[in-house]
Enzyme design. Sequence first.
Site, PDB file in Angstrom:
ATOM      1  CG  ASP A 194      11.439 -24.790  12.211  1.00 45.72           C
ATOM      2  OD1 ASP A 194      10.417 -24.088  12.347  1.00 45.72           O
ATOM      3  OD2 ASP A 194      11.932 -25.069  11.105  1.00 45.72           O
ATOM      4  CG  HIS A 197      11.794 -22.023   9.581  1.00 43.76           C
ATOM      5  ND1 HIS A 197      11.664 -23.310   9.119  1.00 43.76           N
ATOM      6  CD2 HIS A 197      11.481 -21.219   8.535  1.00 43.76           C
ATOM      7  CE1 HIS A 197      11.283 -23.298   7.859  1.00 43.76           C
ATOM      8  NE2 HIS A 197      11.164 -22.037   7.477  1.00 43.76           N
ATOM      9  CB  CYS A 220      11.904 -22.227   3.748  1.00 46.04           C
ATOM     10  SG  CYS A 220      10.358 -21.663   4.471  1.00 46.04           S
TER      11      CYS A 220
END
Length: 286
Positions: free
Chosen positions: A214, A246, A157
């Site tokens: 995502d 995600h 991330c």
Amino acid sequence: MDTFNPPRRAFIQGALATGFALAVQPVTAGSIATDSRALDSGLAGIPLDDGILPVYFARPTARSSLPIVLVVQEIFGVHEHIRDICRRLAKLGYLAVAPELYFRQGNPAASPDIASIIKDIVSKVPDAQVMQDLDATLGWAAAHGGDASRAAITGFCWGGRICWLYASHHPQLKAGIAWYGKLEGAHDALTPTQPVDVAASLSVPILGLYGGQDSSIPQDSVERMRQALQQGQSGSQIVVYPTAGHAFNADYRPSYQVAAAQDGWQRLQAWLDSHGMQASKAADTD
């Protein structure tokens, strides 16, 4: 593990998360827990000009000249998931080190929600500071059983974006694996460069792992990054899992997708092996 005086140890323990970050509670029942058998693991502190950089590390017991993997946190900091990633890598034979890159701005583990973490902490972290802290972490790892000539980076991330940027900053790395890190964004004093800006000039081979569903990283952004990489000579690749969103590797959250996560982990190992990061697995006894 290094020994510290009580005040320093208390600071390091306070700056690093214990358990999972508050913002991700409740943790899902299927979260992976990797034991520390046959490993040395724990907290350490790296002295810097402006303070002590806390890190969590894991490495095979009684081994030296280990290949090094820098592990870069999600926005939640070095909480239990990132520590577990370090132990998984140590089981594969690596010295894995995760620095708490927000320690000057605050402890994200105590923030009540993601919006607060972004507003109060993440938005105040300069990329230049992060690059310097990762340099210091790599230096510490080399002095504590690691082989600086065999070093790689992986990040998740927020850390996935940093993975691309650090590979540009430190071209001596052997490889990198970026998990669903943003590729484009604002250019300002704290974030003057984005991954797509450095893609064509990269020399470090990076494996990018992304989710086709995502919503925070649109597929047109992924495609622009892929096209930019093709203009260069790094040999970097991007893999997209069509049904994954995600944070598909975050096994402690509802976003976890086991098939994509397991495939990504296998690809990580193969990528490291094929780029000069071969390691001998740690002996694991019951």
